[in-house]
Write an enzyme that holds these catalytic residues in place. Structure first.
Site, PDB file in Angstrom:
ATOM      1  N   LYS A 128      89.275   5.721  42.617  1.00  0.00           N
ATOM      2  CA  LYS A 128      90.172   6.258  43.645  1.00  0.00           C
ATOM      3  C   LYS A 128      91.265   5.242  43.970  1.00  0.00           C
ATOM      4  CE  LYS A 128      90.258   7.863  48.398  1.00  0.00           C
ATOM      5  NZ  LYS A 128      89.552   8.339  49.585  1.00  0.00           N
ATOM      6  N   GLU A 149      84.546  -4.000  39.767  1.00  0.00           N
ATOM      7  CA  GLU A 149      83.678  -3.612  38.662  1.00  0.00           C
ATOM      8  C   GLU A 149      84.445  -2.761  37.653  1.00  0.00           C
ATOM      9  OE1 GLU A 149      82.977  -3.489  41.845  1.00  0.00           O
ATOM     10  OE2 GLU A 149      80.848  -3.879  42.259  1.00  0.00           O
ATOM     11  N   GLY A 164      85.628   9.141  48.103  1.00  0.00           N
ATOM     12  CA  GLY A 164      85.077   8.817  46.783  1.00  0.00           C
ATOM     13  C   GLY A 164      83.804   9.584  46.477  1.00  0.00           C
ATOM     14  N   ARG A 165      82.859   9.619  47.436  1.00  0.00           N
ATOM     15  CA  ARG A 165      81.571  10.276  47.173  1.00  0.00           C
ATOM     16  C   ARG A 165      81.666  11.794  47.252  1.00  0.00           C
ATOM     17  NH1 ARG A 165      81.800   7.088  51.477  1.00  0.00           N
ATOM     18  NH2 ARG A 165      81.555   7.928  53.582  1.00  0.00           N
ATOM     19  N   GLU A 222      75.844   6.287  52.463  1.00  0.00           N
ATOM     20  CA  GLU A 222      77.173   5.713  52.681  1.00  0.00           C
ATOM     21  C   GLU A 222      77.904   6.518  53.762  1.00  0.00           C
ATOM     22  OE1 GLU A 222      80.520   5.480  49.619  1.00  0.00           O
ATOM     23  OE2 GLU A 222      79.775   3.451  49.468  1.00  0.00           O
ATOM     24  N   HIS A 252      52.757  10.747  39.297  1.00  0.00           N
ATOM     25  CA  HIS A 252      51.893   9.742  38.672  1.00  0.00           C
ATOM     26  C   HIS A 252      52.318   8.335  39.071  1.00  0.00           C
ATOM     27  CE1 HIS A 252      49.891  12.804  36.260  1.00  0.00           C
ATOM     28  NE2 HIS A 252      51.066  13.413  36.343  1.00  0.00           N
ATOM     29  N   LYS A 254      81.841  -7.458  49.482  1.00  0.00           N
ATOM     30  CA  LYS A 254      82.918  -7.566  48.482  1.00  0.00           C
ATOM     31  C   LYS A 254      83.741  -8.820  48.736  1.00  0.00           C
ATOM     32  CE  LYS A 254      83.822  -2.602  47.873  1.00  0.00           C
ATOM     33  NZ  LYS A 254      84.796  -1.532  48.059  1.00  0.00           N
TER      34      LYS A 254
HETATM   35  O1  F6P Z   1      82.465   0.147  47.659  1.00  0.00           O
HETATM   36  C1  F6P Z   1      82.214   1.464  47.981  1.00  0.00           C
HETATM   37  C2  F6P Z   1      83.225   2.376  47.358  1.00  0.00           C
HETATM   38  O2  F6P Z   1      84.428   2.249  47.999  1.00  0.00           O
HETATM   39  C3  F6P Z   1      82.744   3.813  47.381  1.00  0.00           C
HETATM   40  O3  F6P Z   1      82.963   4.440  48.582  1.00  0.00           O
HETATM   41  C4  F6P Z   1      83.498   4.364  46.230  1.00  0.00           C
HETATM   42  O4  F6P Z   1      82.963   5.592  45.803  1.00  0.00           O
HETATM   43  C5  F6P Z   1      83.339   3.262  45.220  1.00  0.00           C
HETATM   44  O5  F6P Z   1      83.414   2.089  45.983  1.00  0.00           O
HETATM   45  C6  F6P Z   1      84.352   3.231  44.126  1.00  0.00           C
HETATM   46  O6  F6P Z   1      85.648   3.148  44.615  1.00  0.00           O
HETATM   47  P1  F6P Z   1      86.888   3.489  43.712  1.00  0.00           P
HETATM   48  O7  F6P Z   1      86.767   4.912  43.286  1.00  0.00           O
HETATM   49  O8  F6P Z   1      88.093   3.243  44.558  1.00  0.00           O
HETATM   50  O9  F6P Z   1      86.855   2.565  42.521  1.00  0.00           O
END
Ligand code: F6P
Length: 533
Positions: free
Chosen positions: A194, A200, A252-253, A338, A369, A498
């Site tokens: 987003k 990452e 995002g979610r 979240e 199990h 972060k």
């Molecule tokens: O760190 C949490 C978050 O901001 C989530 O809310 C989001 O889904 C995820 O990181 C990834 O964010 P982005 O889509 O901006 O890379």
């Protein structure tokens, strides 16, 4: 009101669950919505508790807040944004205005571009250096990963496009293991973020770029961006024709319904994806219009709050009897935790009661199990949420599906019925035990029972059905947030870690001194440094 509900829950505890069943309880404590059946009759909720919960939701302004969400008011107050993931599945195109501007033309235009691009990739008309794309890698994390990964796996029987893979972790093992199996000349990379800034994702995207650089003449042609930050994607070198944008009013979610769902669309095809949106749209209409007792998201939420806030059960297990829903618990963890894992209410005061519950789970029958022991006999009560389809996608293996369903139903029955000491004694007597040893053995075989569960049933897990189920959970989280007075649409709690990770990087590299860190962090860094040499 919470006090009244807690009093009701206390009384309900002594009543148990099985004793509530009389004429019509199952139907009266169930909700139907376009082919979905939610049975919450195996809980301690009775008519009075339900009425009190509905009254609470109304006192908290649920009808007004719901309307505010659907009509684009800035209900995400800490970020000053509307919350309009529902616009992404508003296939009827009904006008929805944000700051006086109808957002639907933009939404439908992006959807049309996605359909066209997915079609080109699937047909091989848009191809890689080595021919038609055989593999697609979605690089994203959190909401830019869990939704598409969960849905692609759930809808595997409908997948007839290139294979989809998902890379999320900054741990180089993730991307390394994934790319090792693929041919760069026939791999398309979707950078799903987003913000287009997430460490990452941007690190993994750079690694993928390097991988392509050594293998194809024009690596850029193998990249697609899915982001609200279209300018950043362009700066990264991705051609505008392959940038699929969305607006900041999609959290995002909650973003699987738009560009972040492109991998799903490539996997199952545009028609399947539209069916997925249709399922969600059907749930939106239902949520907006149905009266509370017939409203599935409202009732699912109220049952959840009954367990978490009236009964005081701190966790909730999501137990899909559907192997392909294996990532649903992880998806719901982000959606629920979240969204509603907050200690401060909308107005800024401390919450003063528990935030949303801990969500966890694993598909049945595997979990049986492993951890069901605790669910049946442990001291903590864990409300269980079962999901199961009436039919499977493997007609030749209908007998296995019958076993799966039998196990699912048996679990909810066992949780409710339990087994008393007298029955356990009888069992042990029949097994040949006598005296003190009989008594000792019998006690280990007692099940307390009266443990609550809900069951969500559907015919077959189709794209429509999955869309409906995911939208059901989204709205459930919304209702819960409204009643708890939480802003379900920000996530400030992820920021501190972060920031500290960024600051720690140069400390680990030795370019910034250790001195200012606490003793534990200093010790751990020293250990890493000594091993790295
Ligand atoms: O760190 C949490 C978050 O901001 C989530 O809310 C989001 O889904 C995820 O990181 C990834 O964010 P982005 O889509 O901006 O890379």
């Amino acid at each position: 009101m919470w006090r009244d509900l807690k009093g009701m829950a206390e009384k309900a505890r002594s009543r148990g669950i099985a004793s509530l069943f009389g004429d019509g309880r199952a139907a009266a404590f169930s909700v139907n919505a376009d082919g979905l059946l939610l049975d919450y009759s195996k809980t301690t909720i009775n008519a009075d508790a339900r009425a009190a919960l509905i009254a609470l939701s109304e006192t908290r302004g649920l009808p007004e807040r719901r309307e505010a969400m659907f009509t684009g008011e800035p209900i995400n107050e800490t970020e000053g944004r509307a919350v309009l993931h529902t616009a992404l599945r508003n296939l009827a195109g009904r006008a929805i205005k944000v700051d006086g501007r109808d957002v639907m033309p933009g939404v439908l235009d992006t959807l049309a571009r996605m359909k066209s691009f997915a079609g080109l990739v699937r047909s091989g008309a848009y191809r890689g250096a080595g021919g038609a794309f055989t593999d697609v890698v979605n690089i994203g994390i959190g909401g830019s990963h869990l939704g598409p990964e969960m849905a692609v796996r759930a809808l595997a029987p409908y997948a007839d496009g290139p294979r989809c893979h998902f890379v999320s972790n900054v741990d180089g093992a993730d991307i390394s293991d994934t790319l090792a199996r693929l041919d760069p000349a026939r791999t398309l990379i979707l950078v799903a973020s987003k913000t287009f800034t997430t460490t990452e994702t941007m690190t993994n995207a750079a690694t993928a770029h390097k991988w392509l650089l050594g293998a194809v003449a024009d690596p850029g042609a193998h990249f697609v961006a899915l982001s609200t930050a279209e300018r950043k994607a362009a700066e990264w070198g991705i051609d505008a024709s392959r940038v699929f944008g969305f607006e900041d009013w999609v959290g995002g979610r909650y973003s699987i319904w738009g560009p972040i769902g492109l991998s799903l669309m490539i996997a199952i095809g545009p028609d399947g994806f539209i069916d997925f949106l249709r399922g969600a749209e059907a749930m939106d209409l239902h949520f907006r219009d149905a009266p509370p007792t017939e409203n599935m998201p409202v009732m699912l939420s109220l049952v959840g709050l009954w367990h978490s806030h009236a009964c005081g059960y701190a966790t909730r297990a999501v137990l899909p009897y559907d192997q392909r829903l294996g990532r649903l618990p992880a998806y719901l963890q982000q959606l629920e935790m979240e969204s509603n894992g907050k200690g401060v209410a909308l107005g800024g005061r401390s919450l003063g009661y528990a935030s949303g519950p801990v969500v966890w789970g694993e598909p049945g029958t595997n979990g049986q199990h492993a951890f069901y022991q605790l669910i049946h006999q442990g001291t903590a009560v864990v409300p269980c949420e079962f999901l199961v389809a009436a039919r499977g996608h493997e007609p030749d293996l209908a007998h296995q599906h019958a076993l799966l369903v039998a196990n699912c139903l048996a679990q909810s029955e066992a949780l409710m019925q339990g087994r008393d000491l007298e029955t356990a004694r009888e069992l042990m007597r029949n097994a040949g035990y006598r005296g003190a040893e009989l008594e000792r053995q019998a006690r280990h075989r007692v099940f307390p029972g009266a443990r609550p569960s809900t069951t969500l049933m559907y015919d077959l897990l189709t794209p429509f059905r999955l869309g409906q189920i995911i939208a059901l959970y989204e709205h459930r989280v919304f209702v819960e947030g409204v009643i708890l007075g939480i802003n379900s649409f920000d996530q400030w709690g992820v920021e501190l870690g972060k920031e500290l990770a960024k600051a720690l990087q140069p400390v680990l590299d030795g370019t910034v001194p250790l001195d200012e860190k606490d003793g534990s962090t200093r010790q751990l860094i020293t250990f890493v440094q000594s091993k790295r040499g």
